[in-house]
Design a protein around this motif. Structure first.
Motif, PDB file in Angstrom:
ATOM      1  N   ASP A   2       2.491   2.313  -3.304  1.00  0.00           N
ATOM      2  CA  ASP A   2       1.656   2.340  -4.413  1.00  0.00           C
ATOM      3  C   ASP A   2       1.648   3.788  -4.701  1.00  0.00           C
ATOM      4  O   ASP A   2       1.079   4.832  -3.824  1.00  0.00           O
ATOM      5  N   ARG A  43      -4.402   6.719   6.152  1.00  0.00           N
ATOM      6  CA  ARG A  43      -4.474   7.747   5.027  1.00  0.00           C
ATOM      7  C   ARG A  43      -2.907   8.449   4.913  1.00  0.00           C
ATOM      8  O   ARG A  43      -2.542   8.972   6.075  1.00  0.00           O
ATOM      9  N   ASP A  91      -0.310   5.957  -6.269  1.00  0.00           N
ATOM     10  CA  ASP A  91      -1.678   6.220  -6.598  1.00  0.00           C
ATOM     11  C   ASP A  91      -2.699   6.197  -5.450  1.00  0.00           C
ATOM     12  O   ASP A  91      -3.977   6.405  -5.481  1.00  0.00           O
ATOM     13  N   ARG A  92      -2.284   5.084  -4.525  1.00  0.00           N
ATOM     14  CA  ARG A  92      -3.169   4.826  -3.335  1.00  0.00           C
ATOM     15  C   ARG A  92      -2.933   6.105  -2.234  1.00  0.00           C
ATOM     16  O   ARG A  92      -1.863   5.842  -1.605  1.00  0.00           O
ATOM     17  N   ARG A  93      -4.065   6.547  -1.913  1.00  0.00           N
ATOM     18  CA  ARG A  93      -3.526   7.455  -0.754  1.00  0.00           C
ATOM     19  C   ARG A  93      -4.433   6.872   0.751  1.00  0.00           C
ATOM     20  O   ARG A  93      -3.894   7.215   1.799  1.00  0.00           O
ATOM     21  N   THR A  94      -5.479   5.996   0.515  1.00  0.00           N
ATOM     22  CA  THR A  94      -6.012   5.818   1.713  1.00  0.00           C
ATOM     23  C   THR A  94      -6.270   4.015   1.638  1.00  0.00           C
ATOM     24  O   THR A  94      -6.212   3.553   0.440  1.00  0.00           O
ATOM     25  N   PHE A  95      -6.454   3.400   2.813  1.00  0.00           N
ATOM     26  CA  PHE A  95      -6.655   2.080   2.852  1.00  0.00           C
ATOM     27  C   PHE A  95      -7.616   1.623   3.846  1.00  0.00           C
ATOM     28  O   PHE A  95      -7.175   1.979   5.059  1.00  0.00           O
ATOM     29  N   PHE A  99       0.910  -1.274   0.042  1.00  0.00           N
ATOM     30  CA  PHE A  99       0.087   0.115   0.072  1.00  0.00           C
ATOM     31  C   PHE A  99       0.911   1.168   0.017  1.00  0.00           C
ATOM     32  O   PHE A  99       0.603   2.218  -0.713  1.00  0.00           O
TER      33      PHE A  99
END
Length: 788
Positions: free
Chosen positions: A712, A757, A714-718, A709
């Protein structure tokens, strides 16, 4: 269990010395004539109208509290006639007989002279009193107080004298002189006068002349001597097994009466103390022992609870209704129910010097296996007490503090060791003096007697101020050289630490190296650095860092310039040990998962590393210089947090050959290359949310998913459903690594959801770091030009 020798000794002394702590005598009123200026002759019995005349001359009586002299009618409410107005004349024979009788009943030496020195004339009117107190000793020869109550018609005003668990009350007489003599450490009070007037003369009792007591029954002395031999011949285990079992070094016999540092002396012992000490001294001489007088502070801690409170017994709580509110007596705390003794601590604070005429300040803790007393401490009156209520894991304890005197006995061959334990500096000077006087064998024997306690006694003092410790080490180095024996020198020096060695010790240490050789030196220094212990390179902490930063270059310079050739050898060994320690400290710090801690710790190492390179330049030790600079160049990018503060510190040094030879130019080049490489990387693009998860020795599935995560862009939240233990692991990885990632738990559903985040700090932190790198690079270009 068999009774140990010291307890049998105390029990025998308790039965062989009986005497009073106070004595009442009666004298005819014709034995004393009293005249007071302004009143004239005082007639006996004192008439009320004359008592009122005396009141007209009186001043509010003062009393002593510690070092202060106070006036407080709530404590002492009476009138004192100025001493210069009072003229009391005794029939010489009558007073001599009275004082001789008092001396005998108080157990004082027969051949000594007891005299009385007028102190005050006191007048108590109805309602006046003096609360319980102890008289201060106003003369070195003062041993007690004499109160002469003049005959008069009055009620109340009883003089109450207490010692240990005994109490005596003296009421005076309407027709005769009533005299009460008592020891100065006895607590006493004057009850409130109910009617009439109580008039009293007070005297200081002084003991002078031949104060030696007869040695007593030869059989008793012989038996006591046997107890001493048994005590000093019976090994006892040390607390917590810190050293092998061995015979005690001393016996401390606590006395019953209280003494001040001013009044303590063989000639001023009181009552039973005088008789017991006479027997004990005679027995000590027969057993080949020495004796000194001492003052001791005693602290006892008992389990206790407040009277009438709920208490626990085997898990049950109940109301204590067995408390007797009328209980009295020394050591009884009316508010508390006292139970078991938890701990007793005894510390000797003074003892008589080698000439037995003066007191020396000492600080020596006394073990239970060294101590005995004919009267238990709990039977005495504490000068202070403090109760600690129940606090959950501790409490329900009552602490009491006492002042006691003692006779300390030790075998003659242990005299040096006992005094040395309280003053290592004195012992070291004495060893050198013995050798200078030609008694090398005696000095070596004396040094050998230090072994049981030397390490602990000296280590406790190596945490003192640097100047004091350096002074003790200097004495130890001189003694180690004078004794001319490598093993003895090692025993004297082992308790010190590397941090105690300064440039002031360079010549003395170099002399030892020349005397005992390189291997001896290497072994001793390894001990000082803790190199014989596992994980030694991580010891020392801030104290070692300060010592390396402040002392190492000067120490190495002093050693290399020392008159003895061994100095240069010692300097190289010290430098090798310091670099080994520092190199491992660097590696441990760089491995930290916390960036902020790592950078702070690396900055703390900057001063020591600068000093190591300076010392290497002083010694022309190219190998150590290259080892330091090469070690840093091989480390990752985080080492710039060490290189930059190192170079800033080094830039403040004089620009001489030593600075150039120290390798700082190579470090400046390495640091500049690292900064340029970081600045050559393009700034983070907007929208690039990739974060690197630092390695931490964990490759579990959670860390793999977290790393994916974070990496990545492009990913800001999980949103991550996880049970509590698994959430806790993820929280820990993020917090320890100080990642710009928020993490909160949404408590809905099962399992709860961990919401991650990435924050804007990802961009601001990197931007601030680039600015800092640019500033450092520009400074390097100016301060360390030219940089390759």
């Amino acid at each position: 269990m068999a009774t140990v020798a010291r307890d049998r000794l105390a029990r025998m002394l308790r039965g062989d010395a009986e005497s009073a702590f106070s004595v009442e005598l009666t004298a005819s009123r014709d034995d004393l004539s009293l005249e007071v200026e302004g009143v004239g002759p005082v007639t006996f019995p004192v008439r009320p109208e004359q008592a009122r005349e005396l009141l007209g001359l009186g001043q509010p009586a003062r009393f002593g509290r510690g070092e202060e002299t106070l006036t407080d009618p709530g404590v002492r409410d009476t009138w004192e006639i100025p001493k210069h107005l009072v003229h009391a004349r005794w029939d010489d024979k009558a007073l001599d007989v009275l004082l001789t009788t008092a001396k005998d009943e108080l157990g004082l030496p027969i051949a000594a002279e007891l005299t009385a020195d007028l102190h005050a004339l006191l007048v108590y009117e109805p309602g006046q009193f003096f609360r319980a107190h102890q008289d201060s000793e106003k003369d070195n020869a003062m041993i007690g107080t004499l109160v002469v109550v003049l005959p008069s018609s009055h009620t109340g005003g009883e003089l109450v004298v207490r010692h240990l668990d005994e109490k005596m009350a003296y009421r005076g007489s309407r027709t005769d002189l009533s005299l009460v003599a008592f020891y100065a450490d006895c607590s006493h009070e004057v009850a409130a006068v109910r009617s009439g007037y109580r008039i009293a003369l007070t005297y200081n009792l002084l003991l002078r002349g031949d104060t030696a007591l007869p040695e007593g029954d030869e059989g008793t002395v012989a038996e006591l001597a046997g107890f001493l031999r048994e005590h000093f011949g019976t090994p006892v285990a040390s607390p917590y097994g810190l050293r092998a079992a061995g015979p005690p070094n001393r016996l401390v016999y606590l006395l019953d009466h209280e003494y001040t540092s001013r009044a303590l002396g063989w000639s001023g012992l009181k009552g039973a103390d005088a008789a017991r000490v006479s027997l004990l001294r005679a027995a000590a001489g027969q057993a080949g022992c020495e004796t000194v007088l001492a003052l001791a502070d005693v602290n006892t801690t008992h389990t206790a609870y407040e009277a009438g409170e709920y208490v626990e017994d085997r898990g049950e709580r109940y109301w204590d209704d067995d408390y007797d509110e009328d209980c009295e007596g020394p050591g009884a705390d009316a508010e508390y129910v006292v139970e078991e003794l938890v701990v007793r601590e005894v510390t000797l604070t003074h003892w008589t010097g080698s000439d037995d005429t003066r007191l020396e300040e000492v600080s020596l803790d006394v073990g239970e296996d060294e101590m005995c007393a004919s009267t238990g401490t709990d039977d005495l009156e504490p000068y202070s007490s403090e109760y600690e209520g129940y606090m959950g894991n501790w409490g329900n304890t009552l602490d009491r503090w006492y002042h006691r005197a003692a006779v300390v006995v030790w075998p003659r061959e242990q005299s040096f060791a006992n005094r040395a334990e309280t003053s290592p500096g004195w012992a070291l000077d004495e060893l050198v003096a013995m050798v200078s006087a030609g008694d090398l064998a005696g000095a070596r024997f004396a040094a050998a007697t230090l072994q049981p306690f030397w390490d602990g006694s000296l280590r406790a003092r190596t945490t003192e101020a640097k100047v004091g410790v350096a002074g003790i080490l200097g004495k130890a180095l001189r003694a180690a050289h004078a004794l001319a024996d490598g093993a003895t020198a090692t025993a004297l020096l082992c308790p010190f630490q590397a941090e105690n060695l300064t440039a002031d010790n360079a010549d003395a240490f170099a002399g030892l190296v020349s005397a005992y050789g390189e291997q001896w030196t290497a072994d001793l220094l390894a001990t000082w650095f803790g190199a014989q212990q596992p994980g030694w390179a991580y010891t020392g902490g801030p104290q070692r860092r300060r010592w390396v930063a402040d002392e190492l270059p000067g120490l190495c310079s002093g050693l290399s310039a020392a008159r003895e050739a061994g100095g240069a050898t010692a300097a190289r060994v010290i430098l090798d040990l310091v670099w080994t320690w520092a190199g491992r400290d660097i590696d441990t710090t760089l491995a930290s998962s916390s960036p902020s801690y790592r950078d702070r710790a690396l900055a703390d190492l900057a001063g020591p590393l600068v000093s190591i390179l300076r010392a290497a330049a002083v010694l022309r030790d190219v190998g150590t210089r290259d080892a330091v600079t090469g070690h840093l160049r091989r480390k990752g990018d985080a080492v710039t947090a060490l290189e930059v503060p190192m170079l800033r510190a080094a830039a403040e040094l004089p620009d001489d050959g030593a600075r150039r030879e120290a390798g700082f130019g190579d470090l400046a080049a390495d640091c500049a290359a690292r900064l340029r490489a970081r600045l050559a990387q393009p700034p983070r693009a907007a929208g690039n949310w990739s974060v690197t998860l630092p390695p931490a020795g964990c490759s579990c599935d959670l860390c793999e998913e977290l790393g994916a995560f974070l990496a990545d862009p492009d990913r800001r939240t999980f949103d991550w459903p996880l049970a509590e233990p698994r959430r806790r692991h993820v929280h820990s990885r993020i917090d320890v690594a100080e990642l710009p990632v928020g993490h909160v738990t949404r408590r809905q559903g099962r399992p709860y959801t961990l919401v991650l985040r990435k924050t804007d700090a990802l961009f601001t932190n990197e931007a601030e770091a680039r600015v800092g790198d640019q500033v450092d690079l520009e400074w390097l270009a100016v301060a360390w030009r030219p940089i390759p």
